[in-house]
Design an enzyme around this catalytic site. Structure first.
Site, PDB file in Angstrom:
ATOM      1  N   LYS A  78     -21.037  39.034 -11.649  1.00 23.36           N
ATOM      2  CA  LYS A  78     -19.958  39.350 -10.714  1.00 23.36           C
ATOM      3  C   LYS A  78     -19.969  40.849 -10.442  1.00 23.36           C
ATOM      4  CE  LYS A  78     -14.967  38.977 -10.147  1.00 23.36           C
ATOM      5  NZ  LYS A  78     -13.750  38.342 -10.636  1.00 23.36           N
ATOM      6  N   SER A 112     -14.074  35.929  -0.218  1.00 21.84           N
ATOM      7  CA  SER A 112     -13.056  36.073   0.822  1.00 21.84           C
ATOM      8  C   SER A 112     -13.462  37.003   1.960  1.00 21.84           C
ATOM      9  CB  SER A 112     -11.753  36.560   0.185  1.00 21.84           C
ATOM     10  OG  SER A 112     -11.954  37.797  -0.483  1.00 21.84           O
ATOM     11  N   CYS A 165      -5.911  38.921 -13.997  1.00 25.31           N
ATOM     12  CA  CYS A 165      -5.481  39.902 -12.984  1.00 25.31           C
ATOM     13  C   CYS A 165      -4.301  39.441 -12.116  1.00 25.31           C
ATOM     14  CB  CYS A 165      -6.644  40.373 -12.128  1.00 25.31           C
ATOM     15  SG  CYS A 165      -7.479  39.070 -11.223  1.00 25.31           S
ATOM     16  N   LYS A 171     -21.759  36.172  -7.546  1.00 20.67           N
ATOM     17  CA  LYS A 171     -20.668  36.520  -6.646  1.00 20.67           C
ATOM     18  C   LYS A 171     -20.676  37.990  -6.296  1.00 20.67           C
ATOM     19  CE  LYS A 171     -15.732  36.629  -7.002  1.00 20.67           C
ATOM     20  NZ  LYS A 171     -14.644  36.728  -7.898  1.00 20.67           N
ATOM     21  N   CYS A 215      -8.009  42.721 -15.193  1.00 25.35           N
ATOM     22  CA  CYS A 215      -8.410  41.409 -15.695  1.00 25.35           C
ATOM     23  C   CYS A 215      -8.290  41.284 -17.218  1.00 25.35           C
ATOM     24  CB  CYS A 215      -9.830  41.103 -15.240  1.00 25.35           C
ATOM     25  SG  CYS A 215     -10.019  41.185 -13.438  1.00 25.35           S
TER      26      CYS A 215
HETATM   27  C1  PBG Z   1     -10.273  37.438 -10.257  1.00 22.13           C
HETATM   28  C2  PBG Z   1     -11.067  37.036  -9.091  1.00 22.13           C
HETATM   29  C3  PBG Z   1     -11.365  37.754  -7.926  1.00 22.13           C
HETATM   30  C4  PBG Z   1     -12.062  36.890  -7.080  1.00 22.13           C
HETATM   31  C5  PBG Z   1     -12.191  35.682  -7.760  1.00 22.13           C
HETATM   32  N1  PBG Z   1     -11.593  35.797  -9.013  1.00 22.13           N
HETATM   33  C6  PBG Z   1     -10.970  39.095  -7.487  1.00 22.13           C
HETATM   34  C7  PBG Z   1     -11.461  40.281  -8.175  1.00 22.13           C
HETATM   35  O1  PBG Z   1     -12.279  40.230  -9.089  1.00 22.13           O
HETATM   36  O2  PBG Z   1     -10.963  41.335  -7.803  1.00 22.13           O
HETATM   37  C8  PBG Z   1     -12.540  37.216  -5.700  1.00 22.13           C
HETATM   38  C9  PBG Z   1     -12.849  36.046  -4.854  1.00 22.13           C
HETATM   39  C10 PBG Z   1     -12.950  36.297  -3.402  1.00 22.13           C
HETATM   40  O3  PBG Z   1     -12.981  37.434  -2.908  1.00 22.13           O
HETATM   41  O4  PBG Z   1     -12.992  35.285  -2.679  1.00 22.13           O
HETATM   42  N2  PBG Z   1     -10.870  38.279 -11.150  1.00 22.13           N
END
Ligand code: PBG
Length: 327
Positions: free
Chosen positions: A196, A275, A123, A249, A131
């Protein structure tokens, strides 16, 4: 009063000494994994506005950053690349001279004992921000696997200790395992972002990694936050395909999932304190509404109590300091 029958739980809470003796969950800097955003260029140290204290850094700043991480007793970092060139097929992800590959070689040269985990996704590298690759307006699973596998092999070649695929394509663990094995990297473990969710808590990360999808969302590959059984299905599939670690996550709103997966699998579990979770704490503590240190350590305790063995967190450096002070 004398015939009242009840239990005195407070006996074991009466002093700091007794509380220490009976504490069931303990934190250590060795539990932590620190995410780093590496960018092309020189002299760059850009603070992410929605993530105070977190920076996009160029390679020339990497050494001091890593020295700090190592001196705090944090055993691992995870690298996210922010490339300067994006295209439809994410070529920079599998370029041997890509930013993550360069950062990996750099770290392993100066700090061979630090465990370098690399995020494996497209991504940040695709101009559409999804992705995987797009066909007929959809994220196309199987052709994406080939590119993710090429990326993993290139990352292993650069010296990555662990590959962490976060793309949520079906079969990514099987494909990457096979690709690594065929290229001679049978010893490189896979830390799968197997569970995830399509979460609103990733907002600030997308500012940091420039990875916002340019159309649609990630709901056809990331999971529905409403689902629990599906998490078990994802976790068990990844284990069958050869995942050596499982990442769950986000962390805070998904402690039930961490516990449930912990009860069913025998690999180490990583809680990703994402985050948005970080941004909320920073905003509230900046306003003086919460005690940052106590809140963060309580959150980490809850993640470990839920069954996480490793905590991936932007708070890692400050938290490692706090944990050492506590001792
Ligand atoms: C990439 C990825 C993401 C995160 C980690 N790897 C973003 C998403 O899936 O949009 C998010 C991590 C975070 O928010 O700290 N695919």
């Amino acid at each position: 009063m004398h015939d009242l029958d009840f239990r005195r739980h407070r006996r074991l809470r009466q002093s700091a000494g007794i509380r220490t003796m009976v504490r069931e969950t303990r934190l250590s800097p060795s539990d932590l994994m620190y995410p780093l955003f590496v960018v092309e260029g020189e002299g760059i140290k850009n603070e992410i506005s929605s993530m105070p204290g977190v920076f996009q850094i160029s390679l020339d700043y990497l050494k001091e950053e890593i020295e700090e991480v190592v001196s705090l007793g944090i055993p691992s970092v995870i690298l996210f690349g922010v490339p300067s060139h994006k295209d439809a097929v994410g070529s920079e992800a599998y370029n041997d001279e890509g930013i993550v590959q360069k950062a990996t070689r750099f770290i392993k040269e100066y700090f061979p004992e630090l465990v370098v985990v690399v995020d494996n996704c497209l991504c940040q590298y695709t101009d559409h921000g999804h992705c995987g690759v797009i066909r007929d307006g959809q994220v196309d699973n199987d052709p994406s696997l080939e590119l993710l596998t090429k990326t993993a092999v290139s990352q292993a070649k650069a010296g990555a200790d662990i590959i962490a695929p976060s793309n949520m394509m079906d079969g990514f663990v099987a494909a990457i395992r096979q690709g690594l094995d065929e290229a001679g990297y049978t010893h490189v473990p896979i830390m799968s972002y197997g569970v995830k969710y399509a979460s609103a808590f990733y907002g600030p990360f997308r500012d940091a990694a420039h990875s916002t999808p340019q159309f649609g969302d990630r709901k056809t590959y990331q999971m529905d936050p409403a689902n629990r059984l599906e998490a078990m299905k994802e976790a068990l599939t990844d284990i069958e395909e050869g995942a050596d670690f499982l990442i769950i996550k986000p962390a805070l709103s998904y402690l039930d999932i961490i516990r449930e997966v912990r009860n069913e699998v025998f690999v180490p579990i990583v809680a990703y304190n994402v985050s948005g979770e970080y941004a909320m704490i920073k905003a509230a503590s900046k306003n003086g509404w919460i005690d940052e240190k106590k809140t963060v350590l309580e959150m980490f305790t809850s993640m470990k109590r839920a069954g996480a063995n490793i905590i991936m967190t932007y708070h890692a450096k400050e938290a490692a300091r706090w944990m050492t002070e506590e001792l």
